[in-house]
Design a protein around this motif. Structure first.
Motif, PDB file in Angstrom:
ATOM      1  N   TYR A  86      -2.100 -40.472 -17.949  1.00 55.39           N
ATOM      2  CA  TYR A  86      -2.896 -40.495 -16.718  1.00 55.39           C
ATOM      3  C   TYR A  86      -2.131 -39.878 -15.538  1.00 55.39           C
ATOM      4  CZ  TYR A  86      -6.256 -43.728 -18.901  1.00 55.39           C
ATOM      5  OH  TYR A  86      -7.201 -44.303 -19.698  1.00 55.39           O
ATOM      6  N   ASP A  87      -0.817 -40.059 -15.535  1.00 51.99           N
ATOM      7  CA  ASP A  87      -0.002 -39.506 -14.451  1.00 51.99           C
ATOM      8  C   ASP A  87       0.003 -37.981 -14.494  1.00 51.99           C
ATOM      9  OD1 ASP A  87       0.772 -42.150 -13.728  1.00 51.99           O
ATOM     10  OD2 ASP A  87       2.231 -42.118 -15.363  1.00 51.99           O
ATOM     11  N   VAL A  88       0.176 -37.442 -15.700  1.00 48.14           N
ATOM     12  CA  VAL A  88       0.161 -35.983 -15.879  1.00 48.14           C
ATOM     13  C   VAL A  88      -1.216 -35.433 -15.520  1.00 48.14           C
ATOM     14  CG1 VAL A  88       0.408 -34.109 -17.541  1.00 48.14           C
ATOM     15  CG2 VAL A  88       1.948 -36.075 -17.650  1.00 48.14           C
ATOM     16  N   GLN A  89      -2.257 -36.092 -15.995  1.00 49.77           N
ATOM     17  CA  GLN A  89      -3.623 -35.628 -15.722  1.00 49.77           C
ATOM     18  C   GLN A  89      -3.937 -35.682 -14.233  1.00 49.77           C
ATOM     19  OE1 GLN A  89      -5.746 -38.348 -18.325  1.00 49.77           O
ATOM     20  NE2 GLN A  89      -6.050 -36.745 -19.867  1.00 49.77           N
ATOM     21  N   ALA A  90      -3.518 -36.748 -13.561  1.00 47.17           N
ATOM     22  CA  ALA A  90      -3.780 -36.876 -12.120  1.00 47.17           C
ATOM     23  C   ALA A  90      -3.098 -35.752 -11.346  1.00 47.17           C
ATOM     24  CB  ALA A  90      -3.300 -38.237 -11.615  1.00 47.17           C
ATOM     25  N   ALA A  91      -1.842 -35.476 -11.689  1.00 38.32           N
ATOM     26  CA  ALA A  91      -1.120 -34.394 -11.016  1.00 38.32           C
ATOM     27  C   ALA A  91      -1.795 -33.055 -11.259  1.00 38.32           C
ATOM     28  CB  ALA A  91       0.331 -34.347 -11.505  1.00 38.32           C
ATOM     29  N   ASN A  92      -2.148 -32.795 -12.509  1.00 38.29           N
ATOM     30  CA  ASN A  92      -2.799 -31.528 -12.843  1.00 38.29           C
ATOM     31  C   ASN A  92      -4.158 -31.411 -12.154  1.00 38.29           C
ATOM     32  OD1 ASN A  92      -0.602 -30.920 -14.431  1.00 38.29           O
ATOM     33  ND2 ASN A  92      -1.582 -31.464 -16.355  1.00 38.29           N
TER      34      ASN A  92
ATOM     35  N   TYR B 101       1.389 -35.844 -25.370  1.00 35.92           N
ATOM     36  CA  TYR B 101       0.791 -35.113 -24.255  1.00 35.92           C
ATOM     37  C   TYR B 101       1.831 -34.451 -23.358  1.00 35.92           C
ATOM     38  CZ  TYR B 101       1.800 -39.837 -22.633  1.00 35.92           C
ATOM     39  OH  TYR B 101       2.408 -41.049 -22.384  1.00 35.92           O
ATOM     40  N   GLN B 102       3.099 -34.447 -23.770  1.00 38.49           N
ATOM     41  CA  GLN B 102       4.135 -33.934 -22.867  1.00 38.49           C
ATOM     42  C   GLN B 102       4.007 -32.433 -22.624  1.00 38.49           C
ATOM     43  OE1 GLN B 102       7.492 -35.455 -25.159  1.00 38.49           O
ATOM     44  NE2 GLN B 102       8.115 -33.364 -25.677  1.00 38.49           N
ATOM     45  N   ASN B 103       3.304 -31.734 -23.515  1.00 38.94           N
ATOM     46  CA  ASN B 103       3.103 -30.298 -23.304  1.00 38.94           C
ATOM     47  C   ASN B 103       2.159 -30.030 -22.122  1.00 38.94           C
ATOM     48  OD1 ASN B 103       0.974 -31.388 -25.056  1.00 38.94           O
ATOM     49  ND2 ASN B 103       0.215 -29.287 -25.168  1.00 38.94           N
ATOM     50  N   LEU B 104       1.456 -31.053 -21.666  1.00 33.45           N
ATOM     51  CA  LEU B 104       0.558 -30.903 -20.517  1.00 33.45           C
ATOM     52  C   LEU B 104       1.310 -30.971 -19.194  1.00 33.45           C
ATOM     53  CD1 LEU B 104      -2.382 -33.233 -21.676  1.00 33.45           C
ATOM     54  CD2 LEU B 104      -2.209 -30.746 -21.918  1.00 33.45           C
ATOM     55  N   ALA B 105       2.543 -31.489 -19.223  1.00 29.15           N
ATOM     56  CA  ALA B 105       3.332 -31.654 -18.004  1.00 29.15           C
ATOM     57  C   ALA B 105       4.083 -30.370 -17.674  1.00 29.15           C
ATOM     58  CB  ALA B 105       4.311 -32.810 -18.166  1.00 29.15           C
TER      59      ALA B 105
END
Length: 204
Positions: free
Chosen positions: A152-158, A175-179
């Motif tokens: 959720y943190d990565v998604q919120a930032a993106n 999901y670390q590739n999303l960061a």
């Protein structure tokens, strides 16, 4: 490590990012009748008023019990002091309740005045809380980093157009590739920010 864009402010998640947490979300879901594969806050929002109240009371009991045992994660205070010395604005955005979050912040002696909880704005991964801080600071989203330990943190930032920083604590996450950036812990993040600051200073 070179950041995508200059970082002028940093927003942090709280639980599992700056402080320890023993919250067992599977247990909480069982206690309120939430399906295992559903988001707790989304589930509670769809309940009847009476059920909504009871579920929130149960969640609060878990959060308050967790808050009394929370400890600052290794490197959290030194990182926050470094950012303060560099005059880099900081804030916390959490899906936690304000009461529990304030206890954790005071208990861990964090000098962060800006706190947004689920009672103040739509919860992550909705970017509303992050964008409100961007507006408050008058800093463009692309120059703000959001640091967290969960999807959720990565998604919120993106979703907010900010730089997403994921703390993995030595465990690969699907999901670390999303960061934009991944760090093992706060000490490694601190070292990277200090190096980036030094390089920027030499270029001026």
């Amino acid at each position: 490590m070179n950041y995508n864009r200059r970082i002028e402010a940093i927003i942090f998640d709280l639980d599992g990012t700056l402080v320890s947490s023993s919250l067992n979300f599977q247990t909480i879901k069982q206690d309120i009748g939430c399906p295992a594969d559903s988001d707790i806050l989304n589930f509670v929002d769809k309940l009847s008023p009476a059920q909504h109240h009871m579920a929130n009371e149960t969640i609060m009991q878990h959060e308050m019990a967790d808050a009394t045992h929370a400890k600052a994660l290794h490197g959290a205070r030194s990182l926050l002091r470094f950012l303060q010395r560099q005059n880099i604005p900081t804030a916390i955005v959490t899906r936690n309740s304000r009461q529990a979050a304030e206890i954790k912040i005071e208990q861990c002696q964090f000098n962060i005045s800006q706190l947004i909880t689920r009672e103040d704005a739509l919860p992550k991964p909705n970017p509303q809380s992050l964008l409100s801080l961007s507006k408050h600071w008058d800093i463009a989203p692309q120059h703000i980093a959001y640091v967290g330990d969960y999807l959720y943190d990565v998604q919120a930032a993106n979703n907010a157009g900010m730089q997403s920083v994921l703390l993995t604590f030595g465990s690969d996450k699907p999901y670390q590739n999303l960061a934009d950036f991944c760090f093992d812990n706060l000490l490694h993040l601190h070292a990277s920010l200090a190096l980036s600051h030094t390089q920027q200073a030499h270029c001026q």
